[in-house]
Design a protein around this motif. Structure first.
Motif, PDB file in Angstrom:
ATOM      1  N   VAL A   1      24.112 -23.756 -26.589  1.00  0.00           N
ATOM      2  CA  VAL A   1      23.279 -24.587 -25.725  1.00  0.00           C
ATOM      3  C   VAL A   1      22.020 -23.778 -25.395  1.00  0.00           C
ATOM      4  CG1 VAL A   1      23.139 -25.818 -23.530  1.00  0.00           C
ATOM      5  CG2 VAL A   1      25.326 -25.694 -24.770  1.00  0.00           C
ATOM      6  N   VAL A   2      20.887 -24.260 -25.910  1.00  0.00           N
ATOM      7  CA  VAL A   2      19.618 -23.559 -25.725  1.00  0.00           C
ATOM      8  C   VAL A   2      18.990 -24.009 -24.412  1.00  0.00           C
ATOM      9  CG1 VAL A   2      17.316 -23.190 -26.693  1.00  0.00           C
ATOM     10  CG2 VAL A   2      19.284 -23.426 -28.222  1.00  0.00           C
ATOM     11  N   HIS A   3      18.484 -23.032 -23.666  1.00  0.00           N
ATOM     12  CA  HIS A   3      17.766 -23.332 -22.424  1.00  0.00           C
ATOM     13  C   HIS A   3      16.612 -22.357 -22.303  1.00  0.00           C
ATOM     14  CE1 HIS A   3      19.855 -19.853 -20.715  1.00  0.00           C
ATOM     15  NE2 HIS A   3      20.952 -20.365 -21.233  1.00  0.00           N
ATOM     16  N   GLU A   4      15.739 -22.612 -21.380  1.00  0.00           N
ATOM     17  CA  GLU A   4      14.589 -21.732 -21.195  1.00  0.00           C
ATOM     18  C   GLU A   4      15.073 -20.313 -20.913  1.00  0.00           C
ATOM     19  OE1 GLU A   4      10.897 -21.328 -18.136  1.00  0.00           O
ATOM     20  OE2 GLU A   4      11.411 -23.329 -18.858  1.00  0.00           O
TER      21      GLU A   4
ATOM     22  N   TYR B   1      20.097 -18.739 -24.410  1.00  0.00           N
ATOM     23  CA  TYR B   1      21.120 -19.731 -24.723  1.00  0.00           C
ATOM     24  C   TYR B   1      22.459 -19.272 -24.179  1.00  0.00           C
ATOM     25  CZ  TYR B   1      22.884 -16.771 -28.549  1.00  0.00           C
ATOM     26  OH  TYR B   1      23.419 -15.748 -29.288  1.00  0.00           O
ATOM     27  N   THR B   2      23.361 -20.220 -24.072  1.00  0.00           N
ATOM     28  CA  THR B   2      24.736 -19.934 -23.696  1.00  0.00           C
ATOM     29  C   THR B   2      25.637 -20.560 -24.765  1.00  0.00           C
ATOM     30  OG1 THR B   2      24.828 -21.922 -22.324  1.00  0.00           O
ATOM     31  CG2 THR B   2      24.277 -19.846 -21.217  1.00  0.00           C
TER      32      THR B   2
ATOM     33  N   GLU C   1      29.547 -22.471 -25.399  1.00  0.00           N
ATOM     34  CA  GLU C   1      30.673 -23.146 -24.757  1.00  0.00           C
ATOM     35  C   GLU C   1      31.764 -23.373 -25.797  1.00  0.00           C
ATOM     36  OE1 GLU C   1      28.819 -26.797 -23.695  1.00  0.00           O
ATOM     37  OE2 GLU C   1      27.730 -25.934 -22.009  1.00  0.00           O
TER      38      GLU C   1
ATOM     39  N   GLN D   1      17.783 -25.556 -33.790  1.00  0.00           N
ATOM     40  CA  GLN D   1      17.132 -25.525 -32.483  1.00  0.00           C
ATOM     41  C   GLN D   1      15.947 -24.558 -32.514  1.00  0.00           C
ATOM     42  OE1 GLN D   1      18.206 -27.333 -29.611  1.00  0.00           O
ATOM     43  NE2 GLN D   1      19.413 -28.364 -31.187  1.00  0.00           N
TER      44      GLN D   1
ATOM     45  N   THR E   1      25.341 -25.450 -33.842  1.00  0.00           N
ATOM     46  CA  THR E   1      24.490 -26.445 -33.208  1.00  0.00           C
ATOM     47  C   THR E   1      24.522 -27.704 -34.061  1.00  0.00           C
ATOM     48  OG1 THR E   1      22.519 -25.604 -34.359  1.00  0.00           O
ATOM     49  CG2 THR E   1      22.931 -24.760 -32.141  1.00  0.00           C
TER      50      THR E   1
END
Length: 67
Positions: A18-21, A24-25, A27, A60, A56
């Motif tokens: 899970v990509v975020h600013e 990433y993390t 799960e 991404q 993914t």
């Protein structure tokens, strides 16, 4: 990728990236939730006889995939 994992006598566990600013993390993800066209971002050792596949649903931006 799963065929290659199997050739080496290994099993796979999946983790969704899970990509975020800022990064990433990952799960945990059940094998039946992974589509046949998902992209493997990274392969990591999990424990003896098992590899973790970080995946993914599509490529991404911000991740450097191995080709």
């Amino acid at each position: 990728m799963l065929a290659e994992v199997g050739k080496h006598g290994l099993r796979a566990e999946f983790r969704r990236v899970v990509v975020h600013e800022g990064g990433y993390t990952v799960e945990p993800l059940a094998a039946d939730q992974v589509g046949s066209n998902w992209v493997v971002y990274k392969v990591i050792p999990a424990r003896e006889g098992v590899v973790g596949l970080e995946v993914t649903a599509e490529r991404q931006t911000g991740l450097e995939y191995a080709d």
